[in-house]
Scaffold this active site. Structure first.
Site, PDB file in Angstrom:
ATOM      1  N   LYS A 259     -27.408  54.795 -36.225  1.00 30.02           N
ATOM      2  CA  LYS A 259     -27.015  53.886 -37.308  1.00 30.02           C
ATOM      3  C   LYS A 259     -26.539  52.571 -36.692  1.00 30.02           C
ATOM      4  O   LYS A 259     -25.666  52.570 -35.815  1.00 30.02           O
ATOM      5  CB  LYS A 259     -25.898  54.548 -38.108  1.00 30.02           C
ATOM      6  CG  LYS A 259     -25.838  54.183 -39.556  1.00 30.02           C
ATOM      7  CD  LYS A 259     -24.817  55.086 -40.225  1.00 30.02           C
ATOM      8  CE  LYS A 259     -24.534  54.710 -41.623  1.00 30.02           C
ATOM      9  NZ  LYS A 259     -23.298  55.352 -42.083  1.00 30.02           N
TER      10      LYS A 259
HETATM   11  C1  E4P Z   1     -22.879  55.926 -45.486  1.00 32.97           C
HETATM   12  O1  E4P Z   1     -23.778  55.801 -44.705  1.00 32.97           O
HETATM   13  C2  E4P Z   1     -21.809  54.911 -45.649  1.00 32.97           C
HETATM   14  O2  E4P Z   1     -21.151  54.701 -44.458  1.00 32.97           O
HETATM   15  C3  E4P Z   1     -20.884  55.345 -46.755  1.00 32.97           C
HETATM   16  O3  E4P Z   1     -21.646  55.776 -47.854  1.00 32.97           O
HETATM   17  C4  E4P Z   1     -19.897  54.267 -47.149  1.00 32.97           C
HETATM   18  O4  E4P Z   1     -19.216  54.675 -48.303  1.00 32.97           O
HETATM   19  P1  E4P Z   1     -17.877  53.940 -48.813  1.00 32.97           P
HETATM   20  O5  E4P Z   1     -18.221  52.561 -49.220  1.00 32.97           O
HETATM   21  O6  E4P Z   1     -17.406  54.765 -49.967  1.00 32.97           O
HETATM   22  O7  E4P Z   1     -16.920  53.961 -47.655  1.00 32.97           O
END
Ligand code: E4P
Length: 214
Positions: free
Chosen positions: A83
């Protein structure tokens, strides 16, 4: 639509996997930090549990560092997807890692042009964030709809992974739009089984059954 669990908590990941609905997992540095555990230990446990793509995020902010971290993470398990944040250096790193056959999920996407650029650079997944856009008064799902519609005109082979899903409505809208993946915290996945009429109906059935037995 595929469902990924958005978590680094191995207990809840294991529980969600028993439901048979988990196609993959996404983590981020904040979720891993919350566990208080070593990143590699968390990843090893998730890789043992989840049969599907597992996103592990780099923390470098320049391309060379991202590529180095990405190679190391990808070597841990074939299901690891690296990522990378949606910044210029992240686009470069996406191009380099994907050229080496390493899968990349470009994260922190808040407008469609970012997603198109990441797809062109070779991302396997792009992660538009819905909840965080809603938080600042914009319509997160509207942005996802535009992104999915734009990508449908081309053949990048990139999957749109809707992230920052906070509720049932986000999930249903992602499915209606035709997003490839929705990544959801387990607390949100648990909302998907709920309806008050289901609970009331079950209570009535069981009560009637008890009465009929007498
Ligand atoms: C997933 O890949 C993201 O990091 C996550 O969904 C972020 O979610 P949030 O905005 O609720 O922290």
């Amino acid at each position: 639509m595929k469902i990924f669990i958005d978590s680094a908590d191995i207990e809840e990941i294991r529980e969600a996997c028993t439901w048979g609905i988990v196609d993959g997992c996404t983590t981020n540095p904040s979720l891993v930090a919350k566990t208080g555990r070593k990143f590699e230990d968390v990843l090893a446990d998730i890789c043992e549990t989840v049969d599907g793509p597992i996103s592990a995020e780099v923390v470098s902010t320049e391309a060379d560092g991202m590529v180095e971290e990405g190679r190391r993470l990808a070597a841990l398990h074939p299901n690891i997807v690296v990522k990378v944040p949606m910044i210029a250096e992240g686009v470069k790193a996406t191009h380099r890692l994907s050229s080496e056959g390493i899968k990349v999920n470009v994260t922190l996407i808040f407008q469609p042009a970012q997603g198109i650029l990441a797809a062109k650079a070779g991302a396997s997944f792009i992660s538009p964030f819905v909840g965080r856009l809603d938080d600042i008064g914009q319509d997160g799902m509207d942005m996802v709809a535009t992104l999915v519609g734009a990508l449908a005109n081309y053949s990048y082979g990139t999957e749109v992974l809707v992230a920052s899903i906070r509720n049932l409505n986000h999930f249903i809208a992602a499915a209606e739009i035709g997003a490839d993946v929705a990544t959801c915290p387990f607390s949100v996945i648990k909302q998907f089984v709920k309806h008050p009429l289901t609970d009331a109906g079950l209570a009535t059935f069981l009560a009637d059954w008890e009465k009929a037995k007498k």
